[in-house]
Design a protein around this motif. Sequence first.
Motif, short mmCIF file in Angstrom:
data_model
loop_
_atom_site.label_atom_id
_atom_site.label_comp_id
_atom_site.label_asym_id
_atom_site.label_seq_id
_atom_site.Cartn_x
_atom_site.Cartn_y
_atom_site.Cartn_z
N UNK B 72 45.04 45.21 184.14
CA UNK B 72 44.33 45.20 183.06
C UNK B 72 44.30 46.58 182.55
N UNK B 75 47.29 47.78 180.15
CA UNK B 75 47.56 46.57 179.25
C UNK B 75 47.44 47.72 177.69
N UNK B 76 48.72 48.20 177.40
CA UNK B 76 48.59 49.02 175.99
C UNK B 76 49.79 48.50 175.10
N UNK B 77 50.23 47.22 175.57
CA UNK B 77 51.12 46.79 174.50
C UNK B 77 50.90 46.64 173.07
N UNK B 79 48.63 48.44 171.48
CA UNK B 79 48.49 49.34 170.39
C UNK B 79 50.00 50.00 170.08
N UNK B 80 50.98 49.84 171.01
CA UNK B 80 52.23 50.39 170.89
C UNK B 80 53.04 50.53 169.25
N UNK B 93 58.65 58.88 171.39
CA UNK B 93 57.90 58.09 171.70
C UNK B 93 57.97 57.59 173.23
N UNK B 94 59.28 57.54 173.51
CA UNK B 94 59.75 56.96 174.93
C UNK B 94 59.26 57.93 175.89
N UNK B 97 55.43 57.69 176.25
CA UNK B 97 55.03 56.32 177.17
C UNK B 97 55.42 56.65 178.52
N UNK B 98 56.58 57.28 179.06
CA UNK B 98 56.74 57.29 180.52
C UNK B 98 55.92 58.11 181.10
N UNK B 99 55.76 59.44 180.21
CA UNK B 99 54.93 60.71 181.22
C UNK B 99 53.40 60.16 181.33
N UNK B 101 52.21 57.15 181.47
CA UNK B 101 51.84 56.37 182.44
C UNK B 101 52.02 56.74 183.91
N UNK B 102 52.81 57.58 184.09
CA UNK B 102 53.19 58.20 185.30
C UNK B 102 52.01 58.96 185.62
N UNK B 227 51.29 41.35 177.57
CA UNK B 227 51.66 42.60 178.21
C UNK B 227 53.23 42.37 178.75
N UNK B 228 53.33 41.41 179.50
CA UNK B 228 54.54 40.96 180.30
C UNK B 228 55.53 39.78 179.80
#
Lengths: 83, 283
Positions: B72, B75-77, B79-80, B93-94, B97-99, B101-102, B227-228
């Motif tokens: 939970x 879950x950000x899909x 808003x993307x 953007x990519x 997104x990656x950083x 989340x990391x 999300x998935x």
Amino acid sequence: MYPFIFLQILVQCLYEPDPATGAPVRVRDSYVAIAKVCFGKKIGARVVSIAQIIELLMTCILYVVVCGDLMAGTFPEGAMDSR
Amino acid sequence: MMFCGIFLMPLAFLKSIHAVSVLSFWCTMSHLFINFIILAYCLLEIGEWGWSKVRWTMDMENFPISLGVIVFSYTSQIFLPTLEGNMADPSRFNWMLDWSHIAAAAFKAIFGYVCFLTFQNDTQQVITNNLHSPSFKGLVNFCLVIKAVLSFPLPYFAACELLERAFFRGKPKTIFPKIWELDGELKVWGLGWRVGVIMFSVLMACFIPHFSILMGFIGSFTGTMLSFIWPCYFHLKLKRHLMEQKDVAYDYFIISLGFLFGFVGIYDSGSALIKAFEIGLPI
């Protein structure tokens, strides 16, 4: 990073290659727009909208619940009821 | 809860995602502040850390519960698409997104690890409940309330936009007329509608019992779908001709993971909900 690709694919679905130049062009602007293409104009878009609205409203309500619980925890002697 | 609801009323006036972003930025700042305070406290107790208490094996009984919370929180899909569309420089953007989340994962892991070392087996679910002195706990709880209030605008704004798009675009598209005037201001009853959404959230929070378990139950279904499962399905449907074999396999893997998380979540929260109503746990 490869494992995070599944986060990027939704935004990739917003773009289609331009038939003239081949460069990606943004043709859809939202999750619901993608659902309209993939699931069907009426039912698909409605199902996705409803799921999104439920998820977002539940997140909002959850934040209010968290506030209430935290305030109740801060004043345990009952100055503030959790309602 | 009603008291906090009063502070949420001004949010009905939000007009642009820029304002929402500013509030979310301050939310992140307050979050960092709280993390910093608690980590400092834990570091002060470094003499009492229980290094040997940390288990590195997987605990199959408790893991599914934590899985639901973890899924939970990422879950950000939803808003993307909007976020990407509003970015000044969408090409980054990519990377963003990656950083992000990391960074979120690293932060949470380190925070959880340090707090567990400090409080060991007494660690409670809401870590701030472990703190001993009431004034320090009060300060931290107050900061957390501020963080929760600042977190509210993003889902609220997104929910209002969606509801507006569904119901308020003027005949013949939708049932109700537009809520915006021609000069960009909200009509009076439009404002009333937005305040109504906030009131609805507050009332639901006050009167639905065991909301968090109920949320786990419903969220396991809608959250994993959004999300998935659906993004991968859309990707396969629209872009399959452009994808390599391993990308297709990865998409199917994520879809099956989504179904797995969904079933586990529904089963666990369903049984927790039934138990909570039977035993009559405090709300």
